[in-house]
Write an enzyme that holds these catalytic residues in place. Structure first.
Site, PDB file in Angstrom:
ATOM      1  N   CYS A 114      -1.373   5.099   2.457  1.00  0.00           N
ATOM      2  CA  CYS A 114      -0.478   4.948   3.619  1.00  0.00           C
ATOM      3  C   CYS A 114      -0.180   6.269   4.328  1.00  0.00           C
ATOM      4  O   CYS A 114       0.329   6.264   5.445  1.00  0.00           O
ATOM      5  CB  CYS A 114       0.822   4.292   3.194  1.00  0.00           C
ATOM      6  SG  CYS A 114       0.548   2.764   2.307  1.00  0.00           S
ATOM      7  N   HIS A 241       5.776   5.395   8.269  1.00  0.00           N
ATOM      8  CA  HIS A 241       4.933   4.344   7.703  1.00  0.00           C
ATOM      9  C   HIS A 241       5.774   3.068   7.577  1.00  0.00           C
ATOM     10  O   HIS A 241       6.911   3.108   7.098  1.00  0.00           O
ATOM     11  CB  HIS A 241       4.401   4.790   6.345  1.00  0.00           C
ATOM     12  CG  HIS A 241       3.750   3.691   5.592  1.00  0.00           C
ATOM     13  ND1 HIS A 241       2.823   2.853   6.180  1.00  0.00           N
ATOM     14  CD2 HIS A 241       3.909   3.247   4.314  1.00  0.00           C
ATOM     15  CE1 HIS A 241       2.439   1.949   5.293  1.00  0.00           C
ATOM     16  NE2 HIS A 241       3.077   2.167   4.161  1.00  0.00           N
ATOM     17  N   ASN A 271       2.876  -4.401   6.291  1.00  0.00           N
ATOM     18  CA  ASN A 271       2.471  -3.045   5.902  1.00  0.00           C
ATOM     19  C   ASN A 271       0.955  -2.942   6.053  1.00  0.00           C
ATOM     20  O   ASN A 271       0.214  -3.561   5.298  1.00  0.00           O
ATOM     21  CB  ASN A 271       2.910  -2.805   4.448  1.00  0.00           C
ATOM     22  CG  ASN A 271       2.455  -1.459   3.897  1.00  0.00           C
ATOM     23  OD1 ASN A 271       1.675  -0.740   4.521  1.00  0.00           O
ATOM     24  ND2 ASN A 271       2.941  -1.124   2.716  1.00  0.00           N
TER      25      ASN A 271
HETATM   26  N1  ACO Z   1       9.041 -14.363  -3.105  1.00  0.00           N
HETATM   27  C1  ACO Z   1      10.063 -14.748  -3.907  1.00  0.00           C
HETATM   28  N2  ACO Z   1      10.395 -14.078  -5.012  1.00  0.00           N
HETATM   29  C2  ACO Z   1       9.686 -12.979  -5.317  1.00  0.00           C
HETATM   30  C3  ACO Z   1       8.613 -12.516  -4.531  1.00  0.00           C
HETATM   31  C4  ACO Z   1       8.303 -13.264  -3.382  1.00  0.00           C
HETATM   32  N3  ACO Z   1       7.300 -12.911  -2.533  1.00  0.00           N
HETATM   33  N4  ACO Z   1       8.115 -11.401  -5.090  1.00  0.00           N
HETATM   34  C5  ACO Z   1       8.836 -11.142  -6.189  1.00  0.00           C
HETATM   35  N5  ACO Z   1       9.782 -12.100  -6.323  1.00  0.00           N
HETATM   36  C6  ACO Z   1      10.793 -12.225  -7.368  1.00  0.00           C
HETATM   37  C7  ACO Z   1      10.441 -11.454  -8.614  1.00  0.00           C
HETATM   38  O1  ACO Z   1       9.613 -12.239  -9.445  1.00  0.00           O
HETATM   39  C8  ACO Z   1      11.807 -11.198  -9.219  1.00  0.00           C
HETATM   40  O2  ACO Z   1      12.219 -12.361  -9.881  1.00  0.00           O
HETATM   41  P1  ACO Z   1      12.993 -12.264 -11.295  1.00  0.00           P
HETATM   42  O3  ACO Z   1      14.265 -11.508 -10.995  1.00  0.00           O
HETATM   43  O4  ACO Z   1      13.211 -13.694 -11.652  1.00  0.00           O
HETATM   44  O5  ACO Z   1      12.082 -11.514 -12.200  1.00  0.00           O
HETATM   45  C9  ACO Z   1      12.711 -11.029  -8.001  1.00  0.00           C
HETATM   46  O6  ACO Z   1      12.002 -11.629  -6.901  1.00  0.00           O
HETATM   47  C10 ACO Z   1      13.049  -9.605  -7.670  1.00  0.00           C
HETATM   48  O7  ACO Z   1      11.868  -8.856  -7.619  1.00  0.00           O
HETATM   49  P2  ACO Z   1      11.915  -7.320  -7.387  1.00  0.00           P
HETATM   50  O8  ACO Z   1      10.529  -6.752  -7.528  1.00  0.00           O
HETATM   51  O9  ACO Z   1      13.018  -6.728  -8.196  1.00  0.00           O
HETATM   52  O10 ACO Z   1      12.338  -7.249  -5.829  1.00  0.00           O
HETATM   53  P3  ACO Z   1      12.791  -5.994  -5.021  1.00  0.00           P
HETATM   54  O11 ACO Z   1      14.125  -6.246  -4.490  1.00  0.00           O
HETATM   55  O12 ACO Z   1      12.536  -4.701  -5.753  1.00  0.00           O
HETATM   56  O13 ACO Z   1      11.778  -6.014  -3.782  1.00  0.00           O
HETATM   57  C11 ACO Z   1       9.732  -5.005  -2.933  1.00  0.00           C
HETATM   58  C12 ACO Z   1      10.361  -5.927  -3.989  1.00  0.00           C
HETATM   59  C13 ACO Z   1       9.968  -5.605  -1.563  1.00  0.00           C
HETATM   60  C14 ACO Z   1       8.242  -4.908  -3.210  1.00  0.00           C
HETATM   61  C15 ACO Z   1      10.390  -3.597  -3.014  1.00  0.00           C
HETATM   62  O14 ACO Z   1      10.397  -3.141  -4.328  1.00  0.00           O
HETATM   63  C16 ACO Z   1       9.687  -2.593  -2.134  1.00  0.00           C
HETATM   64  O15 ACO Z   1       9.708  -2.671  -0.928  1.00  0.00           O
HETATM   65  N6  ACO Z   1       9.060  -1.563  -2.726  1.00  0.00           N
HETATM   66  C17 ACO Z   1       8.367  -0.528  -1.964  1.00  0.00           C
HETATM   67  C18 ACO Z   1       7.016  -1.002  -1.527  1.00  0.00           C
HETATM   68  C19 ACO Z   1       6.366   0.025  -0.654  1.00  0.00           C
HETATM   69  O16 ACO Z   1       7.006   0.769   0.052  1.00  0.00           O
HETATM   70  N7  ACO Z   1       5.072   0.172  -0.686  1.00  0.00           N
HETATM   71  C20 ACO Z   1       4.469   1.201   0.167  1.00  0.00           C
HETATM   72  C21 ACO Z   1       3.377   1.817  -0.419  1.00  0.00           C
HETATM   73  S1  ACO Z   1       2.044   0.689  -0.564  1.00  0.00           S
HETATM   74  C22 ACO Z   1       0.649   1.604  -0.418  1.00  0.00           C
HETATM   75  O17 ACO Z   1       0.656   2.777  -0.345  1.00  0.00           O
HETATM   76  C23 ACO Z   1      -0.660   0.859  -0.402  1.00  0.00           C
END
Ligand code: ACO
Length: 317
Positions: A114, A241, A271
């Site tokens: 990214c 990004h 993204n």
């Molecule tokens: N729909 C519904 N529920 C979901 C989904 C979905 N799509 N995905 C995960 N869940 C569930 C999980 O299973 C979990 O359930 P549980 O509590 O029963 O175990 C719950 O939702 C919470 O999951 P978390 O992973 O804790 O959710 P979080 O609030 O951390 O959000 C996210 C996840 C959006 C991915 C966040 O962590 C994030 O944005 N991280 C940064 C990502 C990023 O910036 N990437 C950029 C770099 S990528 C690259 O360079 C290629």
């Protein structure tokens, strides 16, 4: 070393729009979950006949036309991508062939996920410094739908496909600065040839990446502003990004920065990794929200882990 100014951008987007409701038909998710955690409502995915290369070619042609230059004026082509159609020839070499660029110029792909567009811009500046030609063609292009596991709801809803190209011109007077960083880590992985070493689909430790992203963004912005003695009055747009609206909002809050200067487009593109920064600049341009002399901070962070910031001046067409 010569400075660069950005004179025009061009987009190459797949036609197919995939909404959160569409995603909810194939994995256990909802528009509410995706939007509240990421700010994403829809993304584009390549369909038959579309690929990393077709998006790149369209974006490059649009940028060259918008800049009003001819392909033989281009002194280097640098493509940021970690999802190329081929490992060799590179995407940059494919563009050299299909755009009829000079054979006497460097053509290179850069893989910094990214952060790719910031790395590619910095590499292009070095190439142009050694060139008699005035212009650089720099792209960010990703076909992430090819590497994402479409059954993994934790990742498949986050990403989209797209490409954008920028034409930079040498400039003695335009404000320009960039810096890059890297810290090797397996918090984000995507298998390539060695599938026995790393499982193939894109995987990330979402919570860790979130923490890293907020810190990297904060540091990139404060460092760039300090190094160039900028205040918020001097900055017209911050183009980060577009991973997640909450990462950008958290950073705005930490910086006490003016929110209206931070552009966001993940709501309709998701993204798109290396493509997200040039796509955002192209949208600002298309909306007439950017004018000659504007100063932009470009802020990237992502797989590697890598990060980088650039201060660029928009030169107008
Ligand atoms: N729909 C519904 N529920 C979901 C989904 C979905 N799509 N995905 C995960 N869940 C569930 C999980 O299973 C979990 O359930 P549980 O509590 O029963 O175990 C719950 O939702 C919470 O999951 P978390 O992973 O804790 O959710 P979080 O609030 O951390 O959000 C996210 C996840 C959006 C991915 C966040 O962590 C994030 O944005 N991280 C940064 C990502 C990023 O910036 N990437 C950029 C770099 S990528 C690259 O360079 C290629």
């Amino acid at each position: 070393m010569t400075n660069l100014k950005l004179i025009a951008c061009g987009m190459g987007l797949p036609k197919k729009v995939v909404t959160n409701e569409d995603m909810a038909k194939t994995v256990d998710t909802s528009d509410e979950w995706i939007y509240t955690r990421t700010g994403i409502r829809a993304r584009r995915f390549c369909d038959e006949g579309e690929s990393n290369f077709t998006m790149a070619l369209e974006a490059a042609k649009n940028a060259i036309a918008a800049a009003g230059i001819t392909p033989d004026e281009i002194g280097c082509v640098v493509c940021a991508t970690f999802t190329p159609d081929y490992l060799t020839p590179s995407l940059a070499c494919l563009l050299q062939l299909h755009l009829g660029l000079s054979e006497d110029i460097p053509a290179l792909d850069v893989n910094s996920a990214c952060t790719g567009f910031i790395y590619a811009t910095t590499v292009a500046r070095g190439f142009l410094d050694q060139s008699d030609r005035e212009y650089a063609l720099v792209l960010g292009v990703e076909q992430l739908s090819r590497v994402v596991d479409m059954t993994d709801r934790a990742t498949c809803v986050l990403f989209g496909d797209g490409g954008a190209a920028a034409i930079y011109k040498k400039s003695e007077s335009a404000a320009f600065d960039s810096f890059l960083g890297a810290k090797g880590s397996t918090e984000i992985t995507c298998g390539g040839i060695s599938r026995e070493i790393v499982p193939s689909p894109l995987w990330m430790n979402g919570k860790e990446v979130f923490r890293f992203a907020v810190g990297a963004m904060y540091r990139c912005i404060t460092d760039l502003m300090e190094r160039n003695q900028l205040t918020w009055e001097d900055v017209d747009h911050v183009v980060c990004h577009q991973a997640n609206a909450r990462i950008i909002d958290r950073c705005i809050h930490k910086l006490k920065a003016p929110e209206e200067k931070f552009y966001k487009n993940m709501d309709h593109l998701g993204n798109t990794s290396a493509a997200s920064i040039p796509l955002a600049i192209a949208e600002l341009e298309e909306a007439g929200r950017i004018k000659a002399g504007d100063k932009l901070l470009l802020i990237g962070f992502g797989g590697g882990l890598t990060w980088g910031g650039a201060l660029i001046t928009y030169g107008g067409k």
